[in-house]
Design an enzyme around this catalytic site. Structure first.
Site, PDB file in Angstrom:
ATOM      1  N   TYR A  78       0.815  -1.224   0.000  1.00  0.00           N
ATOM      2  CA  TYR A  78       0.000   0.000   0.000  1.00  0.00           C
ATOM      3  C   TYR A  78       0.844   1.268   0.000  1.00  0.00           C
ATOM      4  O   TYR A  78       0.462   2.263  -0.627  1.00  0.00           O
ATOM      5  CB  TYR A  78      -1.012  -0.018   1.158  1.00  0.00           C
ATOM      6  N   HIS A 132     -14.786   2.091  -2.216  1.00  0.00           N
ATOM      7  CA  HIS A 132     -13.766   1.260  -1.568  1.00  0.00           C
ATOM      8  C   HIS A 132     -12.753   2.081  -0.776  1.00  0.00           C
ATOM      9  O   HIS A 132     -11.632   1.629  -0.548  1.00  0.00           O
ATOM     10  CB  HIS A 132     -13.071   0.385  -2.636  1.00  0.00           C
ATOM     11  N   CYS A 145     -10.787   0.356  18.642  1.00  0.00           N
ATOM     12  CA  CYS A 145     -10.268   1.731  18.581  1.00  0.00           C
ATOM     13  C   CYS A 145     -10.824   2.396  17.333  1.00  0.00           C
ATOM     14  O   CYS A 145     -10.788   1.833  16.247  1.00  0.00           O
ATOM     15  CB  CYS A 145      -8.740   1.697  18.530  1.00  0.00           C
ATOM     16  N   CYS A 208      -4.544   4.638  20.637  1.00  0.00           N
ATOM     17  CA  CYS A 208      -4.459   3.495  21.562  1.00  0.00           C
ATOM     18  C   CYS A 208      -3.013   3.043  21.764  1.00  0.00           C
ATOM     19  O   CYS A 208      -2.736   2.237  22.646  1.00  0.00           O
ATOM     20  CB  CYS A 208      -5.329   2.340  21.071  1.00  0.00           C
TER      21      CYS A 208
HETATM   22  C1  BJW Z   1      -9.544  -0.365 -19.237  1.00  0.00           C
HETATM   23  C2  BJW Z   1      -8.335   0.286 -19.501  1.00  0.00           C
HETATM   24  C3  BJW Z   1      -8.412   1.519 -20.171  1.00  0.00           C
HETATM   25  C4  BJW Z   1      -7.878  -1.530 -18.431  1.00  0.00           C
HETATM   26  N1  BJW Z   1      -9.600   2.005 -20.540  1.00  0.00           N
HETATM   27  N2  BJW Z   1     -10.699   0.120 -19.622  1.00  0.00           N
HETATM   28  C5  BJW Z   1     -22.093 -11.360  -4.326  1.00  0.00           C
HETATM   29  C6  BJW Z   1     -21.716 -12.386  -5.176  1.00  0.00           C
HETATM   30  C7  BJW Z   1     -20.430 -12.923  -5.105  1.00  0.00           C
HETATM   31  C8  BJW Z   1     -19.496 -12.449  -4.184  1.00  0.00           C
HETATM   32  C9  BJW Z   1     -19.883 -11.441  -3.348  1.00  0.00           C
HETATM   33  C10 BJW Z   1     -21.157 -10.916  -3.421  1.00  0.00           C
HETATM   34  N3  BJW Z   1     -21.243  -9.927  -2.488  1.00  0.00           N
HETATM   35  C11 BJW Z   1     -20.060  -9.820  -1.849  1.00  0.00           C
HETATM   36  C12 BJW Z   1     -19.208 -10.740  -2.338  1.00  0.00           C
HETATM   37  C13 BJW Z   1     -17.810 -10.970  -1.905  1.00  0.00           C
HETATM   38  C14 BJW Z   1     -16.821  -9.973  -2.440  1.00  0.00           C
HETATM   39  C15 BJW Z   1     -16.797 -10.091  -3.961  1.00  0.00           C
HETATM   40  O1  BJW Z   1     -17.354  -9.299  -4.682  1.00  0.00           O
HETATM   41  N4  BJW Z   1     -16.085 -11.061  -4.460  1.00  0.00           N
HETATM   42  C16 BJW Z   1     -15.968 -11.232  -5.908  1.00  0.00           C
HETATM   43  C17 BJW Z   1     -14.501 -11.308  -6.290  1.00  0.00           C
HETATM   44  C18 BJW Z   1     -16.758 -12.432  -6.333  1.00  0.00           C
HETATM   45  N5  BJW Z   1     -17.145  -8.615  -2.034  1.00  0.00           N
HETATM   46  C19 BJW Z   1     -16.741  -8.133  -0.876  1.00  0.00           C
HETATM   47  O2  BJW Z   1     -16.102  -8.811  -0.086  1.00  0.00           O
HETATM   48  C20 BJW Z   1     -17.127  -6.700  -0.524  1.00  0.00           C
HETATM   49  N6  BJW Z   1     -17.661  -6.675   0.789  1.00  0.00           N
HETATM   50  C21 BJW Z   1     -18.865  -7.128   1.091  1.00  0.00           C
HETATM   51  O3  BJW Z   1     -19.648  -7.509   0.259  1.00  0.00           O
HETATM   52  O4  BJW Z   1     -19.130  -7.105   2.430  1.00  0.00           O
HETATM   53  C22 BJW Z   1     -20.339  -7.636   2.915  1.00  0.00           C
HETATM   54  C23 BJW Z   1     -20.401  -7.331   4.370  1.00  0.00           C
HETATM   55  C24 BJW Z   1     -21.533  -6.719   4.878  1.00  0.00           C
HETATM   56  C25 BJW Z   1     -21.603  -6.422   6.229  1.00  0.00           C
HETATM   57  C26 BJW Z   1     -20.544  -6.728   7.066  1.00  0.00           C
HETATM   58  C27 BJW Z   1     -19.398  -7.305   6.568  1.00  0.00           C
HETATM   59  C28 BJW Z   1     -19.338  -7.617   5.207  1.00  0.00           C
HETATM   60  C29 BJW Z   1     -15.902  -5.808  -0.492  1.00  0.00           C
HETATM   61  C30 BJW Z   1     -15.248  -5.646  -1.808  1.00  0.00           C
HETATM   62  C31 BJW Z   1     -13.981  -4.807  -1.651  1.00  0.00           C
HETATM   63  C32 BJW Z   1     -13.108  -4.797  -2.900  1.00  0.00           C
HETATM   64  N7  BJW Z   1     -11.868  -4.241  -2.572  1.00  0.00           N
HETATM   65  C33 BJW Z   1     -10.859  -4.062  -3.595  1.00  0.00           C
HETATM   66  C34 BJW Z   1      -9.558  -3.588  -2.923  1.00  0.00           C
HETATM   67  C35 BJW Z   1      -9.645  -2.133  -2.504  1.00  0.00           C
HETATM   68  C36 BJW Z   1      -8.366  -1.663  -1.900  1.00  0.00           C
HETATM   69  C37 BJW Z   1      -7.246  -1.619  -2.885  1.00  0.00           C
HETATM   70  O5  BJW Z   1      -7.308  -0.889  -3.882  1.00  0.00           O
HETATM   71  O6  BJW Z   1      -6.270  -2.319  -2.663  1.00  0.00           O
HETATM   72  O7  BJW Z   1     -11.301  -3.125  -4.556  1.00  0.00           O
HETATM   73  S1  BJW Z   1     -10.580  -5.527  -4.587  1.00  0.00           S
HETATM   74  C38 BJW Z   1     -10.351  -4.689  -6.092  1.00  0.00           C
HETATM   75  O8  BJW Z   1     -11.427  -4.991  -7.014  1.00  0.00           O
HETATM   76  C39 BJW Z   1     -10.504  -3.200  -5.756  1.00  0.00           C
HETATM   77  C40 BJW Z   1     -11.245  -2.683  -6.935  1.00  0.00           C
HETATM   78  O9  BJW Z   1     -11.889  -1.466  -6.630  1.00  0.00           O
HETATM   79  C41 BJW Z   1     -12.212  -3.802  -7.256  1.00  0.00           C
HETATM   80  C42 BJW Z   1     -12.738  -3.783  -8.641  1.00  0.00           C
HETATM   81  O10 BJW Z   1     -11.748  -3.976  -9.581  1.00  0.00           O
HETATM   82  P1  BJW Z   1     -11.785  -3.161 -10.954  1.00  0.00           P
HETATM   83  O11 BJW Z   1     -11.665  -1.731 -10.687  1.00  0.00           O
HETATM   84  O12 BJW Z   1     -12.936  -3.596 -11.746  1.00  0.00           O
HETATM   85  O13 BJW Z   1     -10.402  -3.625 -11.598  1.00  0.00           O
HETATM   86  P2  BJW Z   1     -10.102  -4.839 -12.576  1.00  0.00           P
HETATM   87  O14 BJW Z   1      -8.632  -4.965 -12.649  1.00  0.00           O
HETATM   88  O15 BJW Z   1     -10.875  -6.033 -12.201  1.00  0.00           O
HETATM   89  O16 BJW Z   1     -10.680  -4.366 -13.976  1.00  0.00           O
HETATM   90  C43 BJW Z   1     -10.077  -3.316 -14.721  1.00  0.00           C
HETATM   91  C44 BJW Z   1     -10.845  -3.178 -16.004  1.00  0.00           C
HETATM   92  O17 BJW Z   1     -10.357  -2.068 -16.728  1.00  0.00           O
HETATM   93  C45 BJW Z   1     -10.712  -4.400 -16.931  1.00  0.00           C
HETATM   94  O18 BJW Z   1     -12.007  -4.723 -17.393  1.00  0.00           O
HETATM   95  C46 BJW Z   1      -9.852  -3.878 -18.095  1.00  0.00           C
HETATM   96  O19 BJW Z   1     -10.168  -4.499 -19.332  1.00  0.00           O
HETATM   97  C47 BJW Z   1     -10.218  -2.418 -18.100  1.00  0.00           C
HETATM   98  N8  BJW Z   1      -9.197  -1.505 -18.642  1.00  0.00           N
HETATM   99  N9  BJW Z   1      -7.279  -0.461 -19.077  1.00  0.00           N
HETATM  100  C48 BJW Z   1     -10.718   1.286 -20.313  1.00  0.00           C
HETATM  101  N10 BJW Z   1      -7.265   2.247 -20.518  1.00  0.00           N
HETATM  102 ZN    ZN Z   2      -5.898   2.633  17.870  1.00  0.00          ZN
END
Ligand code: BJW
Ligand code: ZN
Length: 322
Positions: A78, A132, A145, A208
């Site tokens: 990070y 996110h 905390c 903390c």
């Molecule tokens: C271009 C380009 C150019 C490239 N021009 N295009 C329902 C069904 C199944 C699973 C779940 C569900 N509900 C929840 C889940 C579980 C889970 C989940 O979704 N899992 C899946 C993998 C199946 N979700 C969670 O756990 C979420 N939490 C949750 O649901 O909690 C419930 C809860 C309730 C109450 C109490 C407790 C819990 C949380 C999800 C958090 C995601 N976090 C991350 C990390 C953030 C921190 C960090 O940055 O390090 O977020 S993971 C990562 O994925 C990050 C991103 O924001 C996210 C999305 O990725 P993104 O942006 O789409 O990136 P890529 O790489 O996948 O795609 C890039 C795209 O760009 C590609 O298509 C390329 O082709 C394109 N591209 N160049 C145009 N120039």
């Molecule tokens: Zn603390």
């Protein structure tokens, strides 16, 4: 000033016309953003080729379990991401989205990105929902905390996490000016050694005193920020119909973010996907009245919005304004 005026169209003329006709009469509009929006600024995406950090898939480091197991490694990841984000600039897609937000009152942007580039492009905060979190928020990892800190741009966040640089004379040409500047080593490459890290030197909570600080981002298995979810729910509930959802630079695989596409469809929205990869479409597919614009969001988005926002003008970003 970035102008698209003289360039040939990057999207098929007929699709551009039908999209712009729909955009001009749309009053309730959502944009769902992902890492592809920031790709042409120089930041890697999560999945696919750029998604590997050393030997680790980026999604595997973005979990509470990874942080519990190896907080030093997760902080190195990070801190590196913060450093990278601070060293790139918003691109024309960020500016175009920010300008559309100023032009269309009923436009809301739901960004999965944590890189700070939309705020730096001057995107109005009231219509930008960070699903996110942010790389530049920090909070205590101790459940009990409540310490949180926003807008922490200290780079490195602690001295022990400084990105190693080329040492004097190492791999650099002594006949050029650049020789005088040390260059960052690419620690995302597994062949570059990571500096030894003592846990005592990781960021600790000032409240903390015992808890480790952690990035203020949403990891897998964690809930999205309640205030953000509430604002979005209220916006959707307030919308009798939704005219358009634009799914830009995201693989739309991560929930609950991806579910907004279905919620928008349920309220009548047509879907416009902008993505480099024609296979990356939302789970519900692309319907007959939707659009798929294949290519770089940084080129396509300003062109799509041109009929409403004109040629985009870059404003000096917050990082340059100091
Ligand atoms: C271009 C380009 C150019 C490239 N021009 N295009 C329902 C069904 C199944 C699973 C779940 C569900 N509900 C929840 C889940 C579980 C889970 C989940 O979704 N899992 C899946 C993998 C199946 N979700 C969670 O756990 C979420 N939490 C949750 O649901 O909690 C419930 C809860 C309730 C109450 C109490 C407790 C819990 C949380 C999800 C958090 C995601 N976090 C991350 C990390 C953030 C921190 C960090 O940055 O390090 O977020 S993971 C990562 O994925 C990050 C991103 O924001 C996210 C999305 O990725 P993104 O942006 O789409 O990136 P890529 O790489 O996948 O795609 C890039 C795209 O760009 C590609 O298509 C390329 O082709 C394109 N591209 N160049 C145009 N120039
Ligand atoms: Zn603390």
């Amino acid at each position: 000033m970035a102008s698209t005026a003289a360039r040939p169209s990057v999207v098929p003329e007929k699709d551009l016309e039908s999209f712009q006709a729909h955009l001009s009469k749309s009053t309730r509009i959502i944009a769902l953003l992902g890492a592809g929006v920031s790709a042409s600024s120089g930041l890697p995406t999560f999945r696919g080729a750029g998604g590997l950090w050393r030997t680790h898939a980026a999604q595997q480091l973005a979990t509470p379990e990874a942080f519990a197991r190896d907080p030093g490694l997760v902080w190195q990841f990070y801190n590196y991401r913060r450093h990278m984000a601070l060293n790139v600039k918003p691109n024309p897609a960020h500016y175009a989205l920010a300008e559309l937000a100023r032009k269309k009152e009923g436009f809301i942007t739901l960004s999965q990105n944590v890189d700070g580039l939309s705020p730096r492009a001057g995107h109005p905060a009231s219509s930008l929902k960070l699903l996110h979190g942010s790389l530049f928020d920090v909070k205590c990892s101790d459940f009990f905390c409540k310490y949180t800190e926003v807008d922490n741009y200290t780079d490195p966040i602690v001295p022990a996490l400084a990105i190693p640089t080329t040492s004097d004379g190492d791999e650099i040409d002594p006949t050029t000016n650049s020789a005088r500047q040390a260059r960052d080593l690419d620690i995302s490459d597994e062949n570059v050694d990571l500096p030894e890290l003592d846990l005592a030197h990781l960021p600790h909570c000032p409240t903390c005193k015992t808890g480790l600080l952690r990035p203020g981002v949403v990891w897998f298995g964690e809930a999205l920020p309640v205030n953000v979810m509430d604002d979005i729910e209220e916006w959707i509930e307030k919308s009798k119909t939704i005219d358009l959802i634009m799914v830009i630079g995201t693989s739309a695989r991560v929930y609950p973010a991806a579910a907004y596409v279905d919620q928008a469809r349920e309220k009548g929205a047509r879907v416009a996907v902008i993505n480099m990869d024609k296979n990356d479409i939302p789970a519900s597919g692309v319907y007959k009245r939707d659009w798929f614009f294949e290519g770089d969001a940084a080129k396509i988005v300003p062109e799509l919005f041109k009929s409403v926002i004109g040629d985009i003008t870059e404003i000096p970003d917050a990082a340059d304004r100091g």
